[in-house]
Design a protein around this motif. Structure first.
Motif, short mmCIF file in Angstrom:
data_model
loop_
_atom_site.label_atom_id
_atom_site.label_comp_id
_atom_site.label_asym_id
_atom_site.label_seq_id
_atom_site.Cartn_x
_atom_site.Cartn_y
_atom_site.Cartn_z
N VAL A 187 0.75 -1.38 0.01
CA VAL A 187 0.20 -0.20 0.08
C VAL A 187 0.76 1.17 -0.38
CG1 VAL A 187 -2.71 -0.90 0.85
CG2 VAL A 187 0.13 -0.48 2.76
N VAL A 188 1.88 1.65 0.78
CA VAL A 188 2.76 2.62 0.79
C VAL A 188 3.64 2.97 -0.86
CG1 VAL A 188 4.77 3.31 1.76
CG2 VAL A 188 3.88 2.69 3.22
N SER A 189 4.15 1.61 -1.46
CA SER A 189 4.45 1.81 -2.96
C SER A 189 3.30 2.25 -4.07
CB SER A 189 5.18 0.55 -3.35
OG SER A 189 6.53 0.15 -2.00
N GLN A 190 2.24 1.28 -3.19
CA GLN A 190 1.04 1.81 -4.72
C GLN A 190 1.02 3.62 -4.51
OE1 GLN A 190 -1.94 -0.37 -3.95
NE2 GLN A 190 -1.12 -2.62 -3.98
N ARG A 194 1.45 6.61 -7.12
CA ARG A 194 0.13 7.03 -7.24
C ARG A 194 0.57 9.20 -7.10
NH1 ARG A 194 -3.52 3.41 -4.82
NH2 ARG A 194 -3.75 4.89 -2.96
N GLN A 195 0.88 8.81 -5.89
CA GLN A 195 1.67 10.87 -5.83
C GLN A 195 2.50 10.81 -6.81
OE1 GLN A 195 2.98 10.70 -2.02
NE2 GLN A 195 3.10 13.04 -1.70
N PHE A 196 3.35 10.15 -7.37
CA PHE A 196 4.14 10.87 -8.25
C PHE A 196 3.60 10.71 -9.86
CE2 PHE A 196 6.67 9.07 -11.90
CZ PHE A 196 7.83 10.06 -12.64
N MET A 215 -8.53 0.04 -6.99
CA MET A 215 -9.93 1.67 -7.56
C MET A 215 -9.24 2.61 -6.75
SD MET A 215 -11.44 0.78 -9.19
CE MET A 215 -10.89 -0.83 -10.55
N ALA A 216 -8.17 2.30 -5.36
CA ALA A 216 -8.08 3.60 -5.19
C ALA A 216 -7.17 4.66 -6.07
CB ALA A 216 -7.00 3.29 -4.25
N CYS A 222 -8.33 9.53 -11.22
CA CYS A 222 -8.97 9.83 -12.90
C CYS A 222 -10.38 10.72 -12.23
CB CYS A 222 -8.87 8.39 -13.46
SG CYS A 222 -7.61 7.54 -13.66
N GLU A 223 -10.16 11.46 -12.57
CA GLU A 223 -11.86 12.10 -13.52
C GLU A 223 -12.52 11.66 -14.49
OE1 GLU A 223 -11.61 15.74 -13.59
OE2 GLU A 223 -10.01 16.75 -11.74
#
Ligand SMILES: Nc1ncnc2c1ncn2[C@@H]1O[C@H](COP(=O)(O)OP(=O)(O)OP(=O)(O)O)[C@@H](O)[C@H]1O
Ligand SMILES: [Mg+2]
Length: 325
Positions: A187-190, A194-196, A215-216, A222-223
């Motif tokens: 989860v941390v790497s995900q 994502r943040q990147f 889905m996270a 994504c909008e």
């Protein structure tokens, strides 16, 4: 930036008949099975958009991305990316996009990542100063300075995925096709990836088409989402709108003590409810306006050990969308 029109890809696979005589027969008359991995898919994506590409296993996501990347040819239909036809595999187009396949390793396994990056610099003839600036930026954003000289096969999955992303971005592509870039990550790497991606998309206005079963990822990035099912597009629009249908509903989860039989008195009131086979909890979906009344009903009439109220998660919304087909 991306224009896809009635894109279709049919795979033809040889179907072997069972047994020895089946094999012999197959020598004379071959039976083929045709799978339409993508059927008449059309959409357009504007520059700088970050679009989620969703669908269950085998829906045709990877096939579509591979067609956009020019790796496989469409059976019919057309795609244009920044004016290029991917099937022509022009060098100018190769410089414009990057494809990241989370399931596949694209870096040289027995080299430290930094050496792969230098090879890519040569392949794309990136000027030295530009290469250094880009690499510095990416390495800092992804926090992998200390791992650049480690052999790729010795990196953790998360570190390797970060290196894959750097490799894909060194030539500063304007369009990114990301196929499950967070698969298997903790989860941390995900979250880091994502943040990147969010920062990178905002800063450089690159156009991104992302597939993910998490889905996270989709919710945070994504909008807009495009959903495909069995090769066909079944939804294209705001993620909000997709959620809105269920957003007005809530999920009440109750846990009953003992054998936890569902009280008959509830049945008439609660309508859509079911027992979760794994946990034994009763899950009731209600319109938001009935939430209080139904919860009160449950608490006052049943032997309830525990109760929680939740929004319907995006996973369920999407699963319902597939089931309705
Ligand atoms: N090279 C191939 N030859 C034959 N059939 C193929 C080939 N590649 C994909 N398919 C079939 O096309 C369909 C779509 O596959 P695809 O890999 O695009 O799905 P996906 O949406 O990416 O699924 P996943 O979420 O599991 O990655 C599947 O039924 C698959 O078996
Ligand atoms: Mg796939």
């Amino acid at each position: 930036m991306i224009e896809v029109s009635q894109l279709t890809r049919v795979f033809r696979t040889y179907k072997k008949r069972p047994g020895f005589w089946g094999g012999v027969r197959g020598l004379f008359k071959r039976d083929f099975e045709e799978t339409a991995a993508a059927k008449d898919i059309s959409f357009t994506i504007a520059e700088g958009e970050f679009v989620g590409f969703l669908g269950p296993n085998g829906a045709g996501k990877t096939t579509t991305l591979k067609m956009l990347a020019g790796l496989i040819y469409p059976t019919s239909g057309t795609a244009r990316v920044a004016g290029y036809d991917p099937t022509k595999r022009e060098n100018a187009y190769r410089r414009l996009f990057a494809l990241v396949l989370g399931q596949k390793n694209q870096l040289w396994w027995d080299l430290p990542a930094i050496e792969s990056f230098h090879l890519l610099r040569a392949i794309y003839s990136i000027p030295a100063a530009e290469f250094k600036a880009t690499l510095d930026e990416l390495v800092t954003l992804l926090d992998v300075e200390k791992k650049l000289n480690v052999m790729v096969r010795e990196l953790s999955l998360g570190e390797r995925m970060k290196m894959e992303l750097i490799a894909a971005l060194l030539h500063r592509p304007r369009v990114l096709f990301l196929d499950e870039p967070t698969i298997g990550l903790d989860v941390v790497s995900q979250k880091n990836v994502r943040q990147f991606l969010r920062e990178y998309n905002r800063k450089h206005r690159v156009t991104i088409l992302l597939t993910s079963h998490y889905m996270a990822d989709i919710k945070e990035l994504c909008e807009r989402v495009i959903v495909i099912h069995k090769g066909s597009k079944i939804y294209d629009g705001a993620l909000d709108r997709l959620e809105a249908g269920s957003g007005s509903r809530k999920k009440i989860i109750t846990f009953l003590p003992g054998d936890g039989a569902f009280p008959e008195t509830w049945r008439s009131h609660l309508g859509e409810s079911k027992r979760d086979a794994e946990t034994g909890k009763f899950i009731v979906r209600v319109p938001a306006e009935n939430l209080i009344a139904v919860s009160q009903e449950i608490l006052s009439t049943g032997p309830v050990a525990d109760i929680t109220i939740e929004d319907i998660p995006l996973e369920d919304v999407i699963a319902e969308l597939f089931q309705s087909r």
